[in-house]
Design a protein around this motif. Structure first.
Motif, PDB file in Angstrom:
ATOM      1  N   GLN A  10       0.831  -1.200   0.000  1.00 25.91           N
ATOM      2  CA  GLN A  10       0.000   0.000   0.000  1.00 25.91           C
ATOM      3  C   GLN A  10       0.867   1.252   0.000  1.00 25.91           C
ATOM      4  O   GLN A  10       0.541   2.250  -0.654  1.00 25.91           O
ATOM      5  CB  GLN A  10      -0.931   0.011   1.214  1.00 25.91           C
ATOM      6  CG  GLN A  10      -1.899   1.183   1.227  1.00 25.91           C
ATOM      7  CD  GLN A  10      -2.847   1.141   2.407  1.00 25.91           C
ATOM      8  OE1 GLN A  10      -2.628   0.395   3.363  1.00 25.91           O
ATOM      9  NE2 GLN A  10      -3.900   1.944   2.362  1.00 25.91           N
ATOM     10  N   TRP A  11       1.972   1.205   0.700  1.00 26.34           N
ATOM     11  CA  TRP A  11       2.874   2.354   0.779  1.00 26.34           C
ATOM     12  C   TRP A  11       3.462   2.694  -0.584  1.00 26.34           C
ATOM     13  O   TRP A  11       3.484   3.848  -1.003  1.00 26.34           O
ATOM     14  CB  TRP A  11       3.992   2.040   1.777  1.00 26.34           C
ATOM     15  CG  TRP A  11       5.078   3.061   1.869  1.00 26.34           C
ATOM     16  CD1 TRP A  11       6.364   2.924   1.438  1.00 26.34           C
ATOM     17  CD2 TRP A  11       4.986   4.372   2.426  1.00 26.34           C
ATOM     18  NE1 TRP A  11       7.085   4.065   1.703  1.00 26.34           N
ATOM     19  CE2 TRP A  11       6.261   4.973   2.317  1.00 26.34           C
ATOM     20  CE3 TRP A  11       3.954   5.094   3.020  1.00 26.34           C
ATOM     21  CZ2 TRP A  11       6.525   6.260   2.758  1.00 26.34           C
ATOM     22  CZ3 TRP A  11       4.216   6.379   3.472  1.00 26.34           C
ATOM     23  CH2 TRP A  11       5.487   6.949   3.342  1.00 26.34           C
ATOM     24  N   ILE A  12       3.906   1.680  -1.301  1.00 25.69           N
ATOM     25  CA  ILE A  12       4.583   1.939  -2.565  1.00 25.69           C
ATOM     26  C   ILE A  12       3.584   2.155  -3.702  1.00 25.69           C
ATOM     27  O   ILE A  12       3.879   2.855  -4.667  1.00 25.69           O
ATOM     28  CB  ILE A  12       5.575   0.802  -2.893  1.00 25.69           C
ATOM     29  CG1 ILE A  12       6.614   1.268  -3.906  1.00 25.69           C
ATOM     30  CG2 ILE A  12       4.853  -0.450  -3.363  1.00 25.69           C
ATOM     31  CD1 ILE A  12       7.826   0.390  -3.994  1.00 25.69           C
ATOM     32  N   GLY A  13       2.394   1.590  -3.608  1.00 23.51           N
ATOM     33  CA  GLY A  13       1.347   1.852  -4.589  1.00 23.51           C
ATOM     34  C   GLY A  13       1.572   1.164  -5.923  1.00 23.51           C
ATOM     35  O   GLY A  13       2.628   0.570  -6.176  1.00 23.51           O
ATOM     36  N   GLY A  61       4.703   2.351  -8.164  1.00 25.10           N
ATOM     37  CA  GLY A  61       6.043   2.307  -7.602  1.00 25.10           C
ATOM     38  C   GLY A  61       6.877   1.169  -8.163  1.00 25.10           C
ATOM     39  O   GLY A  61       6.353   0.210  -8.735  1.00 25.10           O
ATOM     40  N   GLY A  86       3.200  12.821  -7.228  1.00 26.80           N
ATOM     41  CA  GLY A  86       2.039  11.946  -7.228  1.00 26.80           C
ATOM     42  C   GLY A  86       1.101  12.126  -8.402  1.00 26.80           C
ATOM     43  O   GLY A  86       0.071  11.452  -8.480  1.00 26.80           O
ATOM     44  N   ASP A 114       7.022  11.812  -5.385  1.00 30.59           N
ATOM     45  CA  ASP A 114       6.404  11.063  -4.289  1.00 30.59           C
ATOM     46  C   ASP A 114       7.002   9.666  -4.187  1.00 30.59           C
ATOM     47  O   ASP A 114       6.366   8.755  -3.678  1.00 30.59           O
ATOM     48  CB  ASP A 114       4.880  10.977  -4.461  1.00 30.59           C
ATOM     49  CG  ASP A 114       4.133  11.047  -3.140  1.00 30.59           C
ATOM     50  OD1 ASP A 114       4.754  11.396  -2.116  1.00 30.59           O
ATOM     51  OD2 ASP A 114       2.918  10.762  -3.125  1.00 30.59           O
ATOM     52  N   SER A 164       6.577   5.823  -4.555  1.00 29.68           N
ATOM     53  CA  SER A 164       5.338   5.467  -5.246  1.00 29.68           C
ATOM     54  C   SER A 164       5.344   5.869  -6.717  1.00 29.68           C
ATOM     55  O   SER A 164       4.314   5.800  -7.385  1.00 29.68           O
ATOM     56  CB  SER A 164       4.133   6.099  -4.528  1.00 29.68           C
ATOM     57  OG  SER A 164       4.184   7.507  -4.586  1.00 29.68           O
TER      58      SER A 164
END
Length: 284
Positions: A21-24, A27, A212, A239, A242
């Motif tokens: 979830q952090w890296i999306g 990423g 982002g 960002d 990500s």
């Protein structure tokens, strides 16, 4: 010079959200996973090599104290990266009034550790950017000649309060601190592109950072104003982790803005907005 003005290198043990979830979805998970040791700490030399390979000359590393949302990215975790490559890396401070008191003292502490800007994250901290509890931080940054970055738009992370990301709330801050340089992180991402762009185009001391945001979509997001006008007040950021810095740099170059404006977005504007990017970092 190319500047990535918006990067998060978290200590994995202090993240509140899972790595995926952090890296999306955009990423580069494999490349970034190789930049961490078994304890979840970033390996400075590998992080530096990752950005060098992408052609990034300066990187702004964000710390963040957001226990309600993403967890902790402490300024102390950023210091080894600066120590390993003081030419490439600079730190951006962060304060959260729910965590730090007095706020001005914490701003001073982080600036004295070498931070070249302050970020406030109203959406993750759960406090409006025009809340008077943040005013001592703005006053200290104005006094010390330091720009302030404010998250705008919503956030996908649990615990976030999206309404605090409305750029219109910053009109109060601009009124009460007319000499303060403000950077609207994510350029009003989501439902507030027009409000963010309007502030940047009507206030000399307001800039956007494009972190982002998929570069190829920027002309659509800012179509009402004409993207070239918006680009003239914009700072490149990814960002990361990500987003892939090399891919985003290439995408900005493909926008057809012309050499001068493209160079401004990718680095020249950041050098104007963040004076601390020019001189080597120092600690008091």
């Amino acid at each position: 010079m190319i500047v990535d003005a918006h990067v998060h290198v978290a200590h994995l043990a202090r993240l509140k959200v899972p790595w995926d979830q952090w890296i999306g979805p955009a990423g580069t998970g494999e490349a970034w996973s190789a930049c961490y040791d078994s304890d979840g700490a970033a390996i400075p030399e590998k992080v530096s090599a990752l950005f060098a390979g992408a052609g990034v000359d300066r990187v702004l590393l964000f710390c963040e104290y957001s226990p309600k949302a993403t967890g902790w990215q402490t300024i102390e975790d950023m210091l080894p990266l600066v120590d390993a490559d003081a030419d490439r890396f600079r730190i951006v401070a962060n304060v959260n009034p729910h965590v730090h008191h007095p706020v001005a003292a914490e701003v001073d502490r982080q600036l004295d550790l070498g931070a070249v800007a302050l970020k406030v994250h109203p959406v993750h901290a759960g406090i409006a950017p025009n809340d008077r509890e943040l005013y001592p931080a703005y006053a200290r940054c104005l006094e010390r000649g330091v720009p302030v970055i404010v998250h705008t738009g919503p956030s996908v992370f649990p615990g976030a309060t999206g309404r605090h990301g409305d750029p219109v709330l910053l009109d109060d801050v601009l009124r009460d601190f007319p000499g303060l340089t403000l950077v609207l992180a994510h350029g009003g991402r989501g439902w507030s592109y027009e409000a963010a762009a309007s502030l940047a185009l009507t206030r000399e001391n307001v800039w956007l950072d494009l972190a982002g945001l998929p570069p190829h979509k920027l002309p659509v997001y800012y179509e009402r104003f004409g993207f070239e006008r918006v680009a003239a007040k914009s700072v490149f950021g990814t960002d990361a982790p990500s987003a892939d810095p090399a891919r985003n740099i290439a995408a900005v170059r493909a926008l057809g803005l012309g050499d001068e404006l493209t160079d401004g977005v990718l680095g020249g504007h950041a050098l104007r907005v963040y004076p601390g990017l020019v001189d080597p970092p120092s600690r008091v």
